[in-house]
Design a protein around this motif. Sequence first.
Motif, PDB file in Angstrom:
ATOM      1  N   THR A 137       0.840  -1.202   0.000  1.00 13.03           N
ATOM      2  CA  THR A 137       0.000   0.000   0.000  1.00 13.03           C
ATOM      3  C   THR A 137       0.877   1.256   0.000  1.00 13.03           C
ATOM      4  OG1 THR A 137      -0.146  -0.132   2.426  1.00 13.03           O
ATOM      5  CG2 THR A 137      -1.948  -1.133   1.149  1.00 13.03           C
ATOM      6  N   PRO A 138       1.609   1.498  -1.086  1.00 14.96           N
ATOM      7  CA  PRO A 138       2.481   2.681  -1.124  1.00 14.96           C
ATOM      8  C   PRO A 138       1.669   3.972  -1.057  1.00 14.96           C
ATOM      9  CG  PRO A 138       2.277   1.695  -3.305  1.00 14.96           C
ATOM     10  CD  PRO A 138       1.634   0.741  -2.342  1.00 14.96           C
ATOM     11  N   GLY A 139       2.275   4.982  -0.448  1.00 19.73           N
ATOM     12  CA  GLY A 139       1.622   6.273  -0.290  1.00 19.73           C
ATOM     13  C   GLY A 139       2.190   6.978   0.920  1.00 19.73           C
ATOM     14  N   HIS A 140       1.906   6.447   2.097  1.00 25.03           N
ATOM     15  CA  HIS A 140       2.486   6.992   3.333  1.00 25.03           C
ATOM     16  C   HIS A 140       4.005   6.854   3.277  1.00 25.03           C
ATOM     17  CE1 HIS A 140       2.592   8.140   7.535  1.00 25.03           C
ATOM     18  NE2 HIS A 140       3.250   7.038   7.849  1.00 25.03           N
ATOM     19  N   GLY A 196       4.833   8.795  -1.284  1.00 25.14           N
ATOM     20  CA  GLY A 196       4.168   8.430  -2.527  1.00 25.14           C
ATOM     21  C   GLY A 196       3.402   9.599  -3.115  1.00 25.14           C
ATOM     22  N   THR A 197       2.451   9.275  -3.971  1.00 23.11           N
ATOM     23  CA  THR A 197       1.607  10.271  -4.629  1.00 23.11           C
ATOM     24  C   THR A 197       0.154  10.050  -4.208  1.00 23.11           C
ATOM     25  OG1 THR A 197       1.147   8.847  -6.536  1.00 23.11           O
ATOM     26  CG2 THR A 197       3.150  10.228  -6.635  1.00 23.11           C
ATOM     27  N   PRO A 198      -0.698  11.064  -4.361  1.00 25.69           N
ATOM     28  CA  PRO A 198      -2.118  10.856  -4.090  1.00 25.69           C
ATOM     29  C   PRO A 198      -2.706   9.695  -4.900  1.00 25.69           C
ATOM     30  CG  PRO A 198      -1.674  13.192  -4.246  1.00 25.69           C
ATOM     31  CD  PRO A 198      -0.399  12.486  -4.657  1.00 25.69           C
ATOM     32  N   GLN A 199      -2.248   9.538  -6.132  1.00 28.96           N
ATOM     33  CA  GLN A 199      -2.744   8.427  -6.956  1.00 28.96           C
ATOM     34  C   GLN A 199      -2.382   7.079  -6.337  1.00 28.96           C
ATOM     35  OE1 GLN A 199      -1.467   8.531 -11.050  1.00 28.96           O
ATOM     36  NE2 GLN A 199      -2.950   6.967 -11.666  1.00 28.96           N
ATOM     37  N   VAL A 239      -9.179  10.497  -8.172  1.00 27.64           N
ATOM     38  CA  VAL A 239      -7.876  10.810  -7.582  1.00 27.64           C
ATOM     39  C   VAL A 239      -7.800  12.289  -7.210  1.00 27.64           C
ATOM     40  CG1 VAL A 239      -5.384  10.917  -7.975  1.00 27.64           C
ATOM     41  CG2 VAL A 239      -6.680   8.908  -8.724  1.00 27.64           C
ATOM     42  N   ALA A 240      -8.325  13.156  -8.074  1.00 26.01           N
ATOM     43  CA  ALA A 240      -8.317  14.588  -7.778  1.00 26.01           C
ATOM     44  C   ALA A 240      -9.158  14.894  -6.540  1.00 26.01           C
ATOM     45  CB  ALA A 240      -8.831  15.376  -8.978  1.00 26.01           C
ATOM     46  N   VAL A 241     -10.306  14.213  -6.413  1.00 27.70           N
ATOM     47  CA  VAL A 241     -11.149  14.408  -5.233  1.00 27.70           C
ATOM     48  C   VAL A 241     -10.415  13.917  -3.984  1.00 27.70           C
ATOM     49  CG1 VAL A 241     -13.326  13.787  -4.125  1.00 27.70           C
ATOM     50  CG2 VAL A 241     -13.266  14.254  -6.584  1.00 27.70           C
TER      51      VAL A 241
END
Length: 256
Positions: free
Chosen positions: A112-115, A147-150, A243-245
Amino acid sequence: MANLQIELFPCREDNFGVLIHDPQTGVTASIDAPEEAPIVEALNRTGWELNHILITHHHYDHVEANSVLKAKYRADITGPASEADKIPGIDRTVRDGDSFHFGSFSVEVIETPGHTLGHVCYYIPDAAVLFAADTLFALGCGRVFEGTPQQMHHALQKLAALPGETEVYFGHEYTEANARFAVTIDPENAALVQRASEIQKMRAAGIATCPTTIEAERATNPFLRAADPAVRANLGMEDADDVAVFAEIRKRKDNF
């Protein structure tokens, strides 16, 4: 469901410590290693012997006690392959889609990449339990540090697709603040408003808000609800992509 025993306790300022124990085989694991003393106290309290440490990501407040617990109990340490160089004492690396045995249970690894870029969650289907650390919180999600929001949105959607009855153990007691924010994003959600009130009472009574369930999060967590028309309307983003939301919700939470 199979009988997995779970011991939850506070660590540090707002971390949760979690021990899991398979009574059939007698093996015990710590989910992350945020702080030595509370983990040792929980082991002494339960009478369990620590065999494994399952690390979700490299942040200090999740690995601080790795070395001392490994030395004290000769426990082996499992963690994400892409963060292996940042995880003290790591013995075994795992990637998305891997599975391994914990006693009589099979543990599935969900990246779960992101954090962080290599964050993993541990899912035990036969016990209907997910250890989500700093990816998914009750009514929240982790900050997107590496990571990225996406990536984060995709990671959360993977977790949201798990069976609704899945119990979710998360890394921090952030739920009361998350609830205050969530109602600003989804104010007409009656289930959320009721849950926020219940959480306020729980925290006032000193009751932990962990675990939650996937079903509860799908219904009330704004970070899982970027596609919901009411959320989009409240943000004035009816025509934006999911993703934008999600990115807008995360930005607002960062500044809340």
